[in-house]
Design an enzyme around this catalytic site. Structure first.
Site, PDB file in Angstrom:
ATOM      1  N   TYR A 155       0.835  -1.214   0.000  1.00  0.00           N
ATOM      2  CA  TYR A 155       0.000   0.000   0.000  1.00  0.00           C
ATOM      3  C   TYR A 155       0.868   1.261   0.000  1.00  0.00           C
ATOM      4  O   TYR A 155       0.623   2.201  -0.776  1.00  0.00           O
ATOM      5  CB  TYR A 155      -0.897  -0.046   1.244  1.00  0.00           C
ATOM      6  CG  TYR A 155      -1.882   1.089   1.378  1.00  0.00           C
ATOM      7  CD1 TYR A 155      -3.083   1.082   0.662  1.00  0.00           C
ATOM      8  CD2 TYR A 155      -1.640   2.160   2.234  1.00  0.00           C
ATOM      9  CE1 TYR A 155      -4.004   2.115   0.802  1.00  0.00           C
ATOM     10  CE2 TYR A 155      -2.545   3.190   2.378  1.00  0.00           C
ATOM     11  CZ  TYR A 155      -3.733   3.158   1.656  1.00  0.00           C
ATOM     12  OH  TYR A 155      -4.639   4.191   1.805  1.00  0.00           O
ATOM     13  N   LYS A 166       1.086   4.205  -2.833  1.00  0.00           N
ATOM     14  CA  LYS A 166       0.752   5.601  -2.509  1.00  0.00           C
ATOM     15  C   LYS A 166       1.957   6.524  -2.728  1.00  0.00           C
ATOM     16  O   LYS A 166       1.785   7.694  -3.097  1.00  0.00           O
ATOM     17  CB  LYS A 166       0.229   5.701  -1.069  1.00  0.00           C
ATOM     18  CG  LYS A 166      -1.096   4.957  -0.848  1.00  0.00           C
ATOM     19  CD  LYS A 166      -2.187   5.531  -1.726  1.00  0.00           C
ATOM     20  CE  LYS A 166      -3.552   4.893  -1.473  1.00  0.00           C
ATOM     21  NZ  LYS A 166      -4.609   5.502  -2.302  1.00  0.00           N
TER      22      LYS A 166
END
Ligand code: NAP
Length: 251
Positions: free
Chosen positions: A159, A163
């Site tokens: 993740y 990002k």
């Protein structure tokens, strides 16, 4: 009744707008008069409820199912919207998922699924919409990144990578498209109360709140207001930036 109308006549696409932050963003853009395309991949019912809520307040919204992780599906989605409305002014790349695991146990499937939706999904949408933005000589692209992409987070290597990647994507595309009057920015939320964070164990949530200088979780509306700013003319001289909405987590 709806009040302010700074986005009247504009068309906005919000990916992953069936709930959480995307839903709040869609509502905020509609309140300012934009016609909002509410994208989702799973529950049509949830997305339609968001659109119906906007319409019941006098706003304009429709739902479109599309898996943004799929290049061809995203292309068909963008084509259908541009053919119907003739323009798109605002793109909010909000669709995102988590598949948390420690790096020592993380599977290739977990890594790929998160990168495909969070990072490649944004690439697909930008890629397919850029010609339209260039022809218009106008566009606002807002990518929903995360504080995890700035400072990292144990258990979220996939993740955080997605990002952080979104921030690089934002800055590069901002440089490429600036001469066409297209602004590209990112918003990096901290710990916001949505389905994504509700599924975390209570101890993890308490621990996270303890690390937030403002000592509380954010609301989807807090993020939506930052997106609204970057989507409107008040931010016309801002591009390539990352706006943290995080209660002070990443300062
Ligand atoms: P959420 O409540 O889980 O909602 C995610 C949304 O994305 C849903 O509408 C979901 O729709 C959609 N979606 C997922 N995969 C998709 C796909 N392949 N194609 C199209 N839509 C898809 O999440 P949230 O908390 O609101 O988060 C929204 C964004 O903010 C995400 O990018 C997330 O990473 C980011 N963010 C959240 C937080 C937080 O604390 N909540 C913090 C930092 C950043 P369906 O279920 O219908 O597919």
């Amino acid at each position: 009744m709806l009040t302010g109308k700074s986005l009247t006549g504009q068309v906005a696409i919000v990916t992953g707008a069936s709930r959480g932050i995307g839903k709040a963003v869609a509502q905020a853009l509609a309140t300012e008069g934009a016609t909002v395309i509410i994208n989702y991949n799973g529950s049509a019912e949830a997305a339609e409820a968001v659109a119906e809520d906007i319409r019941s307040q006098g706003g304009m919204a429709e739902t479109v199912k599309c898996n943004v992780a799929d290049f061809a599906e995203s292309e068909a989605f963008v084509k259908a919207v541009t053919e119907k409305y003739g323009r798109v002014d605002i793109l909010v790349n909000n669709a995102g998922i988590t598949r948390d695991n420690l790096i020592v146990r993380m599977t290739e499937e977990e890594f790929n699924a998160v990168l495909d939706t969070n990072l490649k999904g944004a690439f697909h949408m930008i890629r397919h919409l850029t010609k339209t933005f260039m022809k218009q000589r106008y566009g606002k692209i807002i990518n929903i990144s995360s504080v995890s992409g700035i400072v990292g987070n144990a258990g979220q290597a996939n993740y955080s990578a997605s990002k952080a990647g979104l921030i690089g994507l934002t800055k590069s595309v901002a440089r490429e498209l600036a001469s066409r009057n297209i602004c590209v920015n990112a918003v990096a939320p901290g710990f916001i109360r949505t389905d994504m964070t509700d599924k975390l164990p209570e101890a993890v949530q308490d621990n996270a709140v303890g690390q937030i200088p403002l000592k509380k979780m954010g609301r989807p509306e807090d993020v939506a207001q930052a997106v609204l700013f970057l989507a409107g003319n008040a931010s016309d001289y801002i591009t390539g930036q990352v706006l943290c909405v995080d209660g002070g987590m990443a300062m």
